[in-house]
Write an enzyme that holds these catalytic residues in place. Structure first.
Site, short mmCIF file in Angstrom:
data_model
loop_
_atom_site.label_atom_id
_atom_site.label_comp_id
_atom_site.label_asym_id
_atom_site.label_seq_id
_atom_site.Cartn_x
_atom_site.Cartn_y
_atom_site.Cartn_z
N HIS A 75 0.66 -0.91 -0.38
CA HIS A 75 0.01 0.10 -0.21
C HIS A 75 0.82 1.18 -0.07
O HIS A 75 1.24 1.48 0.84
CB HIS A 75 -0.60 -0.52 1.21
CG HIS A 75 -2.07 1.18 1.49
ND1 HIS A 75 -1.96 1.96 -0.25
CD2 HIS A 75 -3.20 1.20 2.30
CE1 HIS A 75 -3.52 2.15 0.29
NE2 HIS A 75 -3.59 1.79 1.46
N GLN A 81 0.14 4.75 0.86
CA GLN A 81 -0.30 5.04 1.98
C GLN A 81 0.68 5.81 2.79
O GLN A 81 0.87 6.36 3.93
CB GLN A 81 -0.98 3.70 2.86
CG GLN A 81 -1.43 4.13 3.92
CD GLN A 81 -2.98 4.84 4.30
OE1 GLN A 81 -3.37 4.15 4.42
NE2 GLN A 81 -2.45 5.60 5.61
#
Ligand code: CP
Ligand code: NVA
Length: 330
Positions: free
Chosen positions: A134, A137
């Protein structure tokens, strides 16, 4: 730092210096927006596609708002309303969308899918979350820490709970590259994969950081600068594994006792969404079946002054703006 034309697929692909550059750019773009500076000429007239095979609130909204701020247009494609993966392969989709768009965001399951999209699209591809990583993020999280603590290098960062999925993987790699002391505090069933731990330990030899895996909560959290957690069961994992995860991870719930091991100035962080009360359908379902009303974090910690989760969520937008701004070819 010139990142034009680069994809953002996983943190392994970026150096510590490049990650720091993106964090600083995100902080700069946030200040500009706060000061009312119009950013819409930066990428005016460009078009980006947003593919979401899993649901999203933050990532989708962050891409849409950041794109609008930079003068770009967005097209949203989800799993049910497009041909992707059902009638058309990723390789073909990449070539179709690459001909119309200047950049593509992709959220889905396998890392290999976003890697294949990037191989054939001919335009920057940004990973909006896969099972393995991710990366967008990460820039928001590190930016939030920098805003609060000033310096990233040398900070002790503890991930409580599931250290083996997208968030655990990406946080460990990012901390290692930034010279931070990363602790995965969990049941051994949820430790990160050996190969990735070895990769990070190698990186730490030059960055000055460290990686520790422990099941001892008190030692793991002692003197932590940041305590972070993620959901115990991620999108795409079967409902049936909740029972095992609750058994394994309940001792690693972030509660007031855990925060007290760290000390006064420790930040609490969470990528969100979080199960900290009975305000969600799934939360109530788990409550009925297992009797728990809070999971990876207690409501007390989530709502405490140590919690910076909503700033972190806002920073998704500023950091995604920085990522698009830096990688879009001019
Ligand atoms: N943190 C995060 O990626 O949130 P969404 O799933 O809402 O995009
Ligand atoms: N590990 C979580 C992160 C959500 C942002 C998931 O994949 O569901």
């Amino acid at each position: 730092m010139n990142l034009q034309g680069r994809h953002l697929l996983k943190m392994r692909d970026f150096s510590g210096e490049e990650i720091k550059g993106l964090i600083d750019l995100a902080i700069h773009l946030k200040k500009e927006k706060r000061n009312g500076i119009d950013q819409s000429a930066e990428l005016r007239g460009k078009n980006i596609a947003l593919i979401f095979e899993k649901t999203s609130t933050r990532t989708r909204c962050a891409f849409e708002v950041a794109a609008a701020d930079l003068g770009m247009h967005t097209t949203y494609l989800d799993a049910s309303g497009s041909q992707i993966g059902k009638k058309e392969s990723i390789k073909d989709t990449a070539r179709v969308l690459g001909g119309m768009f200047d950049g593509i965001e992709y959220r889905g399951f396998g890392q290999e899918t976003v890697e294949e999209l990037a191989r054939y699209a001919g335009v920057p591809v940004w990973n909006g979350l896969t099972d393995e990583s991710h990366p967008t993020q990460m820039i928001a999280d590190m930016m939030t820490i920098k805003e609060h603590l000033g310096q990233l290098e040398g900070r002790k960062f503890v991930l409580m709970g599931d250290g083996s999925f997208n968030m655990g993987n990406s946080l460990m790699v990012t901390c290692a590259k930034l010279g931070m002391h990363y602790v995965s505090c969990s049941h051994p069933n949820c430790f990160p994969a050996r190969e990735l731990v070895d990769y990070c330990k190698e990186i730490c030899k030059t960055s000055g950081g460290s990686v520790t895996l422990t099941s001892d909560v008190e030692a793991g959290c002692r003197d932590a600068d940041i305590i972070y957690t993620d959901v115990w069961v991620s999108m795409g994992e079967p409902f049936e594994i909740w029972e095992q995860r609750i058994h394994d991870l309940l001792p690693y719930q972030v509660n007031a006792r855990v925060m007290s091991y760290a000390g006064e100035s420790c930040l609490f962080m969470h990528c969100l969404p979080a199960f900290h009360d009975l305000g969600t359908g799934l939360g109530r379902q788990i409550h009925e079946k297992f009797g728990l009303s809070e999971m990876e974090v207690t409501d007390e910690v989530f709502e405490s002054p140590a919690s910076v989760v909503f700033e972190e969520a806002e920073n998704r937008m500023h950091s995604i703006k920085a990522i698009m701004y830096a990688t879009m070819p001019r």
